[in-house]
Design a protein around this motif. Structure first.
Motif, PDB file in Angstrom:
ATOM      1  N   CYS A   1      56.868  27.289  30.360  1.00 36.67           N
ATOM      2  CA  CYS A   1      55.766  26.994  31.295  1.00 36.67           C
ATOM      3  C   CYS A   1      54.967  25.742  30.890  1.00 36.67           C
ATOM      4  O   CYS A   1      53.915  25.477  31.478  1.00 36.67           O
ATOM      5  N   ARG A   2      55.409  25.035  29.849  1.00 34.18           N
ATOM      6  CA  ARG A   2      54.602  23.924  29.347  1.00 34.18           C
ATOM      7  C   ARG A   2      54.276  22.863  30.417  1.00 34.18           C
ATOM      8  O   ARG A   2      53.166  22.306  30.420  1.00 34.18           O
ATOM      9  N   PRO A   3      55.203  22.496  31.314  1.00 34.64           N
ATOM     10  CA  PRO A   3      54.838  21.458  32.302  1.00 34.64           C
ATOM     11  C   PRO A   3      53.748  21.906  33.269  1.00 34.64           C
ATOM     12  O   PRO A   3      53.126  21.078  33.937  1.00 34.64           O
ATOM     13  N   VAL A   4      53.497  23.202  33.375  1.00 34.09           N
ATOM     14  CA  VAL A   4      52.526  23.724  34.346  1.00 34.09           C
ATOM     15  C   VAL A   4      51.171  23.873  33.675  1.00 34.09           C
ATOM     16  O   VAL A   4      51.087  24.387  32.554  1.00 34.09           O
ATOM     17  N   PRO A   5      50.089  23.433  34.323  1.00 36.76           N
ATOM     18  CA  PRO A   5      48.744  23.595  33.729  1.00 36.76           C
ATOM     19  C   PRO A   5      48.432  25.065  33.489  1.00 36.76           C
ATOM     20  O   PRO A   5      48.670  25.918  34.351  1.00 36.76           O
ATOM     21  N   LYS A   6      47.887  25.409  32.327  1.00 35.95           N
ATOM     22  CA  LYS A   6      47.560  26.794  31.959  1.00 35.95           C
ATOM     23  C   LYS A   6      46.159  27.141  32.448  1.00 35.95           C
ATOM     24  O   LYS A   6      45.196  26.443  32.143  1.00 35.95           O
ATOM     25  N   PRO A   7      46.011  28.219  33.208  1.00 38.19           N
ATOM     26  CA  PRO A   7      44.668  28.612  33.653  1.00 38.19           C
ATOM     27  C   PRO A   7      43.826  29.116  32.492  1.00 38.19           C
ATOM     28  O   PRO A   7      44.347  29.503  31.446  1.00 38.19           O
ATOM     29  N   GLU A   8      42.508  29.090  32.705  1.00 40.58           N
ATOM     30  CA  GLU A   8      41.600  29.552  31.656  1.00 40.58           C
ATOM     31  C   GLU A   8      41.675  31.088  31.554  1.00 40.58           C
ATOM     32  O   GLU A   8      41.819  31.776  32.550  1.00 40.58           O
ATOM     33  N   SER A   9      41.556  31.588  30.306  1.00 44.27           N
ATOM     34  CA  SER A   9      41.505  33.044  30.088  1.00 44.27           C
ATOM     35  C   SER A   9      40.148  33.561  30.515  1.00 44.27           C
ATOM     36  O   SER A   9      39.112  32.951  30.234  1.00 44.27           O
ATOM     37  N   ARG A  10      40.136  34.736  31.181  1.00 42.95           N
ATOM     38  CA  ARG A  10      38.870  35.319  31.606  1.00 42.95           C
ATOM     39  C   ARG A  10      39.015  36.844  31.700  1.00 42.95           C
ATOM     40  O   ARG A  10      40.105  37.377  31.805  1.00 42.95           O
ATOM     41  N   MET A  11      37.913  37.553  31.645  1.00 46.67           N
ATOM     42  CA  MET A  11      37.873  39.009  31.721  1.00 46.67           C
ATOM     43  C   MET A  11      37.191  39.435  32.998  1.00 46.67           C
ATOM     44  O   MET A  11      36.165  38.853  33.371  1.00 46.67           O
ATOM     45  N   GLU A  12      37.745  40.423  33.660  1.00 48.30           N
ATOM     46  CA  GLU A  12      37.163  40.967  34.879  1.00 48.30           C
ATOM     47  C   GLU A  12      36.873  42.454  34.686  1.00 48.30           C
ATOM     48  O   GLU A  12      37.586  43.158  33.962  1.00 48.30           O
ATOM     49  N   VAL A  13      35.862  42.936  35.325  1.00 48.42           N
ATOM     50  CA  VAL A  13      35.489  44.352  35.255  1.00 48.42           C
ATOM     51  C   VAL A  13      36.517  45.162  36.036  1.00 48.42           C
ATOM     52  O   VAL A  13      36.840  44.812  37.185  1.00 48.42           O
ATOM     53  N   CYS A  14      37.031  46.200  35.408  1.00 44.93           N
ATOM     54  CA  CYS A  14      38.018  47.057  36.078  1.00 44.93           C
ATOM     55  C   CYS A  14      37.370  48.356  36.533  1.00 44.93           C
ATOM     56  O   CYS A  14      36.204  48.629  36.232  1.00 44.93           O
ATOM     57  N   ASP A  15      38.156  49.190  37.195  1.00 40.26           N
ATOM     58  CA  ASP A  15      37.660  50.464  37.733  1.00 40.26           C
ATOM     59  C   ASP A  15      37.342  51.409  36.585  1.00 40.26           C
ATOM     60  O   ASP A  15      38.207  51.751  35.768  1.00 40.26           O
ATOM     61  N   LEU A  16      36.110  51.837  36.474  1.00 36.86           N
ATOM     62  CA  LEU A  16      35.670  52.714  35.387  1.00 36.86           C
ATOM     63  C   LEU A  16      35.627  54.187  35.811  1.00 36.86           C
ATOM     64  O   LEU A  16      35.109  55.025  35.075  1.00 36.86           O
ATOM     65  N   SER A  17      36.125  54.520  36.989  1.00 38.73           N
ATOM     66  CA  SER A  17      36.118  55.927  37.408  1.00 38.73           C
ATOM     67  C   SER A  17      37.092  56.739  36.539  1.00 38.73           C
ATOM     68  O   SER A  17      38.121  56.219  36.095  1.00 38.73           O
ATOM     69  N   PRO A  18      36.780  58.023  36.242  1.00 36.34           N
ATOM     70  CA  PRO A  18      37.639  58.830  35.350  1.00 36.34           C
ATOM     71  C   PRO A  18      39.058  58.971  35.899  1.00 36.34           C
ATOM     72  O   PRO A  18      39.264  59.057  37.111  1.00 36.34           O
ATOM     73  N   CYS A  19      40.018  58.987  34.996  1.00 38.42           N
ATOM     74  CA  CYS A  19      41.402  59.260  35.393  1.00 38.42           C
ATOM     75  C   CYS A  19      41.522  60.726  35.788  1.00 38.42           C
ATOM     76  O   CYS A  19      40.765  61.578  35.301  1.00 38.42           O
ATOM     77  N   PRO A  20      42.485  61.070  36.656  1.00 35.14           N
ATOM     78  CA  PRO A  20      42.661  62.488  37.008  1.00 35.14           C
ATOM     79  C   PRO A  20      43.134  63.293  35.793  1.00 35.14           C
ATOM     80  O   PRO A  20      43.793  62.760  34.892  1.00 35.14           O
ATOM     81  N   PRO A  21      42.806  64.571  35.730  1.00 33.65           N
ATOM     82  CA  PRO A  21      43.266  65.411  34.605  1.00 33.65           C
ATOM     83  C   PRO A  21      44.788  65.415  34.515  1.00 33.65           C
ATOM     84  O   PRO A  21      45.480  65.386  35.535  1.00 33.65           O
ATOM     85  N   ARG A  22      45.301  65.476  33.288  1.00 33.81           N
ATOM     86  CA  ARG A  22      46.749  65.485  33.088  1.00 33.81           C
ATOM     87  C   ARG A  22      47.076  66.376  31.896  1.00 33.81           C
ATOM     88  O   ARG A  22      46.226  66.695  31.066  1.00 33.81           O
TER      89      ARG A  22
END
Length: 396
Positions: A1-22
Motif C-alpha cells: 500500500c506504500r504508493p497510496v496515502p495513509k489515512p490518519e489513525s483515529r478512535m471512534e466511540v462504539c456501541d456501549l450497550s450490554p451484549c446479550p447473555p450467552r
C-alpha cells in the motif's frame, strides 16, 4: 500500500450497550473411565459482557435451547481387554422350543489372542444362553389343535412365601412390605396336584407326577453347589400323539421329550433341576427317581453361595478360610416353582470415595428370562423375579 496515502489513525466511540447473555463453557474435567468410552463433566455458566467485564447471571436468563451439554463423551485410550463371543450354536432341538449357546472368552485387543478371563472381570458380560424355536413338531399337527407338543409357559401369580411356611427355615426376616406378599390364589392350589409346585431338597427320592389334573405340573430339585443331580424315568404314560411332553431344564442343560422315556437317564450337570410336565388327559404323567452325587466338574467358585427358599440373607464380601477374598462372588437362589424371589438391598458401603469406581456394581440375573440388571454405588434397591431362579454377582 506504500504508493497510496495513509489515512490518519483515529478512535471512534462504539456501541456501549450490554451484549446479550450467552453460555460460557469451562474446560472439561477428568474422564470417568480410564479406558474405553467415558464421560467428562464441564462447567456451563450464563454470563454477560458489560463495559468489557464478564458478569455471571442466572441460568434462566440464557437461551435454554442453546445450553451446551454438561457431560461430554471422552476416551483416554482404548481398553486393552474385552469380552468376545463365538457364534451362536444351532437350536438344541429340531422342532419345538430349545436353547442356543455361545462361548465367551477374554480377548487382548492388541494381540487379538485369548487370555485369562481374570483380565475381563471388571466388564459386564452378555448372555451366553438364549431360547430358540425350531418350529412346530410333526406330531403337533395331527388333529391336536392348539394342544400341541410345545410346552406352554407357566404363569402363576407372583407371590412370596407367607409367614406359615417361613418357619421351615431360620433365616433373618427381610421385613418385606405387605404389598409384596400376595397370597396364592385358592383355585391354583386346588389344581396343583400332590407334588406340583414343590421343591425337593433331599439327596435322593421318587417323584410321582401321575394322577394330576390336566395342565402343567412343575417340580424343582435342589442340592448343594458341590453336587450334581441325575434323574432316571421309571414310568411314563404320556400320550405323545396328543401333545403331552416333559421338559428338564438346568443351568447347563435343556431337554424335552415324550417317546422312549422309560429307563432313560438325564444328567443335569449342576445342583439344580426343574421338571415341567404337560398333560391333557387326567391320570397321565411320569414317575421319576433322582439321585445326587459329587459334581464331575467344578462350575462355581469357592466364595459362591447357594440359597433355597423361603428367606435368606446375603453378605458380601465373602472371607474364605485361607484369608483369600475373591473379586467376583455369586449367590444362586432357587425357590419352589410357583414362588417368586424378592431381593432387597438393606445396606451398601463401598468405603471412602477414593476407592469407589464404576467397577463396583451388583448384577442381578433373572434366570427364567436371562435378563440382567446392574445396580451401582450406594443404591438400595428392591428387585423381583419373574421365575423361581435368580443369580447375583458382586463385582469388587
Amino acid at each position: 500500500c506504500r504508493p497510496v496515502p495513509k489515512p490518519e489513525s483515529r478512535m471512534e466511540v462504539c456501541d456501549l450497550s450490554p451484549c446479550p447473555p450467552r453460555w460460557k463453557v469451562a474446560p472439561a474435567g477428568p474422564c470417568s473411565s480410564s479406558c474405553g468410552l467415558g464421560l467428562a463433566v464441564q462447567l456451563v455458566t450464563c454470563v454477560q459482557i458489560r463495559q468489557g467485564k464478564e458478569i455471571l447471571l442466572e441460568d434462566h436468563l440464557c437461551p435454554v435451547a442453546e445450553k451446551p451439554l454438561t457431560s461430554v463423551p471422552c476416551v483416554i485410550r482404548m481398553c486393552s481387554y474385552e469380552w468376545s463371543f463365538s457364534e451362536w450354536t444351532e437350536c438344541s432341538t429340531s422342532c419345538g422350543n430349545g436353547i442356543q449357546t455361545r462361548q465367551d472368552f477374554c480377548l487382548n485387543l492388541l494381540t487379538r489372542k485369548h487370555v485369562n478371563p481374570i483380565f475381563c472381570r471388571h466388564f459386564p458380560k452378555a448372555i451366553v444362553v438364549r431360547g430358540c424355536s425350531a418350529g412346530p413338531c410333526p406330531e403337533q399337527v395331527v388333529g391336536t389343535g392348539s394342544h400341541g407338543a410345545e410346552l406352554q409357559t407357566v404363569t402363576p401369580a407372583v407371590h412370596l412365601t407367607t409367614a406359615a411356611t417361613a418357619k421351615e427355615a431360620r433365616y433373618k426376616d427381610l421385613d418385606l412390605p405387605p404389598s409384596a406378599v400376595p397370597a396364592v390364589p385358592q383355585e391354583q392350589i386346588k389344581t396343583s396336584g400332590g407334588v406340583c409346585g414343590k421343591l425337593f431338597l433331599n439327596a435322593t427320592g421318587v417323584i410321582n407326577m401321575t394322577g394330576v389334573e390336566s395342565g402343567n405340573c412343575t417340580v424343582a430339585i435342589g442340592r448343594p453347589l458341590r453336587e450334581e443331580i441325575t434323574v432316571s424315568i421309571l414310568e411314563s404314560s404320556l400320550n405323545c400323539s396328543a401333545g403331552e411332553v416333559v421338559l428338564f431344564s438346568g443351568r447347563m442343560m435343556w431337554r424335552t421329550g415324550c417317546r422312549k422315556l422309560p429307563l432313560s437317564l438325564i444328567n443335569s450337570r449342576t445342583n439344580t433341576l426343574i421338571v415341567k410336565q404337560r398333560v391333557l388327559l387326567p391320570g397321565n404323567g411320569v414317575i421319576l427317581q433322582y439321585n445326587s452325587r459329587t459334581a464331575t466338574k467344578k462350575y462355581y467358585q469357592d466364595c459362591d453361595k447357594q440359597l433355597f427358599g423361603p428367606q435368606g440373607e446375603i453378605v458380601n464380601p465373602v472371607q474364605l478360610p485361607d484369608q483369600r477374598q475373591e473379586v467376583m462372588c455369586r449367590t444362586f437362589i432357587n425357590v419352589a416353582p410357583w414362588h417368586r424371589i424378592a431381593i432387597r438391598a438393606l445396606y451398601v458401603d463401598l468405603g471412602n470415595e477414593s476407592n469407589q469406581t464404576h467397577f463396583n456394581y451388583i448384577l442381578v440375573r433373572d434366570v427364567s428370562t436371562m435378563k440382567t440388571m446392574v445396580f451401582h454405588g450406594k443404591q438400595q434397591f428392591f428387585w423381583q423375579s419373574t421365575g423361581s431362579q435368580a443369580e447375583i454377582e458382586f463385582h469388587e
